[in-house]
Structures are given as structure tokens and as C-alpha cells.
Design a protein around this motif. Structure first.
Motif, PDB file in Angstrom:
ATOM      1  N   MET A   1      21.732  34.740  60.915  1.00 33.77           N
ATOM      2  CA  MET A   1      22.405  35.299  59.743  1.00 33.77           C
ATOM      3  C   MET A   1      23.194  36.536  60.157  1.00 33.77           C
ATOM      4  O   MET A   1      22.787  37.305  61.021  1.00 33.77           O
ATOM      5  CB  MET A   1      21.373  35.656  58.670  1.00 33.77           C
ATOM      6  CG  MET A   1      21.983  36.187  57.380  1.00 33.77           C
ATOM      7  SD  MET A   1      20.728  36.619  56.145  1.00 33.77           S
ATOM      8  CE  MET A   1      20.038  35.001  55.829  1.00 33.77           C
ATOM      9  N   LEU A   2      24.326  36.695  59.588  1.00 31.13           N
ATOM     10  CA  LEU A   2      25.130  37.853  59.905  1.00 31.13           C
ATOM     11  C   LEU A   2      24.442  39.119  59.436  1.00 31.13           C
ATOM     12  O   LEU A   2      23.571  39.117  58.572  1.00 31.13           O
ATOM     13  CB  LEU A   2      26.505  37.724  59.261  1.00 31.13           C
ATOM     14  CG  LEU A   2      27.357  36.556  59.755  1.00 31.13           C
ATOM     15  CD1 LEU A   2      28.681  36.543  59.030  1.00 31.13           C
ATOM     16  CD2 LEU A   2      27.591  36.624  61.245  1.00 31.13           C
ATOM     17  N   SER A   3      24.839  40.239  60.021  1.00 34.11           N
ATOM     18  CA  SER A   3      24.211  41.504  59.696  1.00 34.11           C
ATOM     19  C   SER A   3      24.533  41.916  58.273  1.00 34.11           C
ATOM     20  O   SER A   3      25.482  41.442  57.655  1.00 34.11           O
ATOM     21  CB  SER A   3      24.683  42.581  60.683  1.00 34.11           C
ATOM     22  OG  SER A   3      26.083  42.777  60.555  1.00 34.11           O
ATOM     23  N   ALA A   4      23.714  42.850  57.778  1.00 38.43           N
ATOM     24  CA  ALA A   4      23.899  43.321  56.401  1.00 38.43           C
ATOM     25  C   ALA A   4      25.225  44.052  56.247  1.00 38.43           C
ATOM     26  O   ALA A   4      25.854  43.992  55.186  1.00 38.43           O
ATOM     27  CB  ALA A   4      22.737  44.221  56.009  1.00 38.43           C
ATOM     28  N   ALA A   5      25.665  44.737  57.303  1.00 38.76           N
ATOM     29  CA  ALA A   5      26.932  45.463  57.230  1.00 38.76           C
ATOM     30  C   ALA A   5      28.110  44.512  57.036  1.00 38.76           C
ATOM     31  O   ALA A   5      29.043  44.807  56.276  1.00 38.76           O
ATOM     32  CB  ALA A   5      27.125  46.302  58.496  1.00 38.76           C
ATOM     33  N   ILE A   6      28.067  43.353  57.693  1.00 37.92           N
ATOM     34  CA  ILE A   6      29.136  42.379  57.549  1.00 37.92           C
ATOM     35  C   ILE A   6      29.149  41.810  56.141  1.00 37.92           C
ATOM     36  O   ILE A   6      30.204  41.588  55.532  1.00 37.92           O
ATOM     37  CB  ILE A   6      28.983  41.254  58.593  1.00 37.92           C
ATOM     38  CG1 ILE A   6      29.081  41.831  60.005  1.00 37.92           C
ATOM     39  CG2 ILE A   6      30.051  40.202  58.391  1.00 37.92           C
ATOM     40  CD1 ILE A   6      30.406  42.487  60.314  1.00 37.92           C
ATOM     41  N   GLN A   7      27.955  41.583  55.583  1.00 40.05           N
ATOM     42  CA  GLN A   7      27.887  41.062  54.225  1.00 40.05           C
ATOM     43  C   GLN A   7      28.365  42.090  53.210  1.00 40.05           C
ATOM     44  O   GLN A   7      28.972  41.732  52.198  1.00 40.05           O
ATOM     45  CB  GLN A   7      26.457  40.624  53.903  1.00 40.05           C
ATOM     46  CG  GLN A   7      26.036  39.383  54.658  1.00 40.05           C
ATOM     47  CD  GLN A   7      24.717  38.829  54.153  1.00 40.05           C
ATOM     48  OE1 GLN A   7      24.101  39.397  53.271  1.00 40.05           O
ATOM     49  NE2 GLN A   7      24.290  37.718  54.728  1.00 40.05           N
ATOM     50  N   ILE A   8      28.091  43.360  53.475  1.00 39.57           N
ATOM     51  CA  ILE A   8      28.604  44.408  52.584  1.00 39.57           C
ATOM     52  C   ILE A   8      30.127  44.451  52.645  1.00 39.57           C
ATOM     53  O   ILE A   8      30.806  44.621  51.621  1.00 39.57           O
ATOM     54  CB  ILE A   8      27.994  45.768  52.967  1.00 39.57           C
ATOM     55  CG1 ILE A   8      26.493  45.769  52.672  1.00 39.57           C
ATOM     56  CG2 ILE A   8      28.677  46.902  52.211  1.00 39.57           C
ATOM     57  CD1 ILE A   8      25.786  47.026  53.122  1.00 39.57           C
ATOM     58  N   LEU A   9      30.675  44.281  53.840  1.00 41.55           N
ATOM     59  CA  LEU A   9      32.136  44.226  53.977  1.00 41.55           C
ATOM     60  C   LEU A   9      32.708  43.036  53.214  1.00 41.55           C
ATOM     61  O   LEU A   9      33.729  43.157  52.529  1.00 41.55           O
ATOM     62  CB  LEU A   9      32.504  44.137  55.457  1.00 41.55           C
ATOM     63  CG  LEU A   9      33.996  43.927  55.774  1.00 41.55           C
ATOM     64  CD1 LEU A   9      34.823  45.092  55.260  1.00 41.55           C
ATOM     65  CD2 LEU A   9      34.205  43.732  57.273  1.00 41.55           C
ATOM     66  N   ALA A  10      32.048  41.886  53.317  1.00 46.89           N
ATOM     67  CA  ALA A  10      32.509  40.700  52.586  1.00 46.89           C
ATOM     68  C   ALA A  10      32.438  40.929  51.081  1.00 46.89           C
ATOM     69  O   ALA A  10      33.337  40.512  50.334  1.00 46.89           O
ATOM     70  CB  ALA A  10      31.667  39.489  52.983  1.00 46.89           C
ATOM     71  N   PHE A  11      31.381  41.591  50.634  1.00 44.08           N
ATOM     72  CA  PHE A  11      31.260  41.879  49.199  1.00 44.08           C
ATOM     73  C   PHE A  11      32.370  42.824  48.744  1.00 44.08           C
ATOM     74  O   PHE A  11      32.936  42.656  47.650  1.00 44.08           O
ATOM     75  CB  PHE A  11      29.891  42.505  48.915  1.00 44.08           C
ATOM     76  CG  PHE A  11      29.606  42.718  47.459  1.00 44.08           C
ATOM     77  CD1 PHE A  11      29.063  41.700  46.686  1.00 44.08           C
ATOM     78  CD2 PHE A  11      29.884  43.934  46.846  1.00 44.08           C
ATOM     79  CE1 PHE A  11      28.808  41.890  45.337  1.00 44.08           C
ATOM     80  CE2 PHE A  11      29.629  44.132  45.507  1.00 44.08           C
ATOM     81  CZ  PHE A  11      29.084  43.105  44.747  1.00 44.08           C
ATOM     82  N   ALA A  12      32.699  43.817  49.580  1.00 43.43           N
ATOM     83  CA  ALA A  12      33.777  44.742  49.229  1.00 43.43           C
ATOM     84  C   ALA A  12      35.123  44.028  49.168  1.00 43.43           C
ATOM     85  O   ALA A  12      35.933  44.279  48.261  1.00 43.43           O
ATOM     86  CB  ALA A  12      33.826  45.893  50.245  1.00 43.43           C
ATOM     87  N   LEU A  13      35.374  43.119  50.106  1.00 43.13           N
ATOM     88  CA  LEU A  13      36.629  42.360  50.088  1.00 43.13           C
ATOM     89  C   LEU A  13      36.715  41.484  48.837  1.00 43.13           C
ATOM     90  O   LEU A  13      37.765  41.399  48.186  1.00 43.13           O
ATOM     91  CB  LEU A  13      36.730  41.492  51.342  1.00 43.13           C
ATOM     92  CG  LEU A  13      36.948  42.217  52.669  1.00 43.13           C
ATOM     93  CD1 LEU A  13      36.881  41.228  53.824  1.00 43.13           C
ATOM     94  CD2 LEU A  13      38.270  42.957  52.679  1.00 43.13           C
ATOM     95  N   ALA A  14      35.591  40.833  48.514  1.00 40.70           N
ATOM     96  CA  ALA A  14      35.585  39.988  47.315  1.00 40.70           C
ATOM     97  C   ALA A  14      35.770  40.816  46.048  1.00 40.70           C
ATOM     98  O   ALA A  14      36.468  40.395  45.118  1.00 40.70           O
ATOM     99  CB  ALA A  14      34.273  39.206  47.245  1.00 40.70           C
ATOM    100  N   LEU A  15      35.170  42.004  46.028  1.00 44.37           N
ATOM    101  CA  LEU A  15      35.325  42.870  44.850  1.00 44.37           C
ATOM    102  C   LEU A  15      36.772  43.303  44.687  1.00 44.37           C
ATOM    103  O   LEU A  15      37.308  43.316  43.566  1.00 44.37           O
ATOM    104  CB  LEU A  15      34.410  44.077  44.987  1.00 44.37           C
ATOM    105  CG  LEU A  15      34.435  45.094  43.842  1.00 44.37           C
ATOM    106  CD1 LEU A  15      34.030  44.438  42.529  1.00 44.37           C
ATOM    107  CD2 LEU A  15      33.538  46.283  44.147  1.00 44.37           C
ATOM    108  N   LEU A  16      37.424  43.646  45.792  1.00 45.06           N
ATOM    109  CA  LEU A  16      38.851  43.999  45.720  1.00 45.06           C
ATOM    110  C   LEU A  16      39.674  42.808  45.253  1.00 45.06           C
ATOM    111  O   LEU A  16      40.633  42.968  44.486  1.00 45.06           O
ATOM    112  CB  LEU A  16      39.334  44.467  47.092  1.00 45.06           C
ATOM    113  CG  LEU A  16      38.834  45.825  47.575  1.00 45.06           C
ATOM    114  CD1 LEU A  16      39.315  46.097  49.000  1.00 45.06           C
ATOM    115  CD2 LEU A  16      39.307  46.936  46.636  1.00 45.06           C
ATOM    116  N   GLY A  17      39.303  41.609  45.704  1.00 45.58           N
ATOM    117  CA  GLY A  17      40.017  40.423  45.267  1.00 45.58           C
ATOM    118  C   GLY A  17      39.866  40.161  43.780  1.00 45.58           C
ATOM    119  O   GLY A  17      40.834  39.801  43.102  1.00 45.58           O
TER     120      GLY A  17
END
Length: 215
Positions: A1-17
Motif C-alpha cells: 500500500m502506498l504511504s499515508a503521505a501519498i494518499q494525503i496528496l491524492a486527497f488534496a488533488l481530488a479536493l482541488l478538483g
């Protein structure tokens, strides 16, 4: 599983989207006029959105008119309306799933973000094609020609954010983990490898058999 930091980055990108798609849906400048008037009482800019048409006069007055009639709208505009609203709803649902922070829900959230991205890209591309086609038509007067506005740029950027966030969430799928054997017999390689739970079960069965033999 990817690290928590990468998932937080993905969540931030999705939130901006999601925020960008919502703002783009409400913006009135999906297409703007190319004709600029010099008179004080005539408009210097005309723009059309999904829900309203706005006019900006040189005197500083900004006036908007809502598009209340659904039947009078062209097909591409009605489709873009429905797709953008659906995209915002699907992406918001994906944010709810992503906030749970679990493996399988993260995959579902990624799927929602990717679907929301395509729901932005397809109608925005169709809308852009219609605007450019009408602009290149020679028999239209200059006052009736429009060019793509800033809302379309926001839509494409937001779709990119959603797509990136969705792909990262889908890559965070936990792979199938095989249990490692507790021990293996090096003397007899053909002997099946026993796992801990199976070993305990067989030991318990052996003890029960020995008690029965003694009785």
C-alpha cells in the motif's frame, strides 16, 4: 500500500478538483464574445455560462440573465449541465469514501474520482468544439461569435486533478498477501509446509488421539 503521505496528496488533488469543478459549473464565462464595443452604453463584453448569460458594460454595470427555459437550450449545453452536476456529486461521494482511510474504500474513491474526471472532460470537450466550430463559421456576424472562456480552462484543470487523485487512490490497492510458512522441513522438501493455525490444529488432534489411546 502506498504511504499515508501519498494518499494525503491524492486527497488534496481530488479536493482541488471537486472545488474547481463546482466553481466552473457556476461560472458565467464558459464562452465570451470577441466583439468589443466603444460606446459608453453598449456592452464591452458578453459571456455565456451553463446557467446564465452576463453582460459587462463600459460604465461598470454587470448584468446577468438566468436561463430558465430548458427546452430552448441546445443539446450540448443541456448535456454539459447534467454532466457537470453529476461530476460534482460523484466526486463529493468519492471524498466521503476517501476520508474513511481504508484500503477497499480508497479504491472505490479512486474510481469515483476517475469517473468524475471523465464527466468533466467529455462535455467540456464537446462544448469547446461547438464554440470553435461556431467561431470558424464565416456567415455569422462578429457580434455572434464567441471564444472559449476561463470556465473551460478551470474545468480541464479540475478534471486533471480528479484524474490524478483517482489514479493514485486506485494504486493504493492492497495486494494479496500470502502468509509465510512458520517452518519448512529442509530434510524432506516434499513434505507440505505447515502454517501456524494448521500446526496447532494437528497438535491438538494428536493430543486428543493420545488421550483416547490411554483410555
Amino acid at each position: 500500500m502506498l504511504s499515508a503521505a501519498i494518499q494525503i496528496l491524492a486527497f488534496a488533488l481530488a479536493l482541488l478538483g471537486v472545488l474547481g469543478a463546482t466553481v466552473a459549473t457556476l461560472l458565467p464565462n464558459w464562452k465570451v464574445s470577441t466583439n468589443v464595443w466603444s460606446s459608453i452604453m453598449t456592452p464591452i463584453s458578453q459571456m455565456q455560462g451553463l446557467w446564465m448569460d452576463c453582460v459587462w458594460y463600459s460604465s461598470g454595470v454587470f448584468s446577468c440573465t438566468m436561463k430558465n427555459s430548458m427546452l430552448s437550450l441546445p443539446a450540448y449545453l443541456q448535456t454539459t449541465r447534467a454532466a457537470m452536476v453529476l461530476s460534482c456529486m460523484v466526486a463529493t461521494f468519492g471524498l466521503c469514501l476517501a476520508s474513511l482511510g481504508k484500503g477497499h474504500t480508497a479504491i472505490a474513491a479512486g474510481g469515483c474520482f476517475i469517473l468524475a474526471s471523465f464527466l468533466c472532460l467529455v462535455p467540456a470537450s464537446w462544448f469547446t468544439n461547438e464554440v470553435i466550430t461556431a467561431f470558424l463559421t464565416t456567415d455569422l456576424p462578429e457580434s455572434s461569435k464567441y471564444q472559449p472562456g476561463g470556465a473551460l480552462c478551470v474545468t480541464f484543470i479540475s478534471a486533471g486533478f480528479l484524474l490524478a487523485g483517482g489514479v493514485i487512490f486506485c494504486l493504493s490497492c492492497p495486494g494479496k498477501r500470502t502468509r509465510r510458512p512458520d517452518y519448512a522441513s529442509s530434510a524432506n522438501p516434499d513434505r507440505p509446509v505447515l502454517y501456524r493455525d494448521e500446526q496447532q490444529r494437528r497438535e491438538l488432534q494428536t493430543e486428543q488421539n493420545s488421550f483416547e489411546d490411554e483410555g
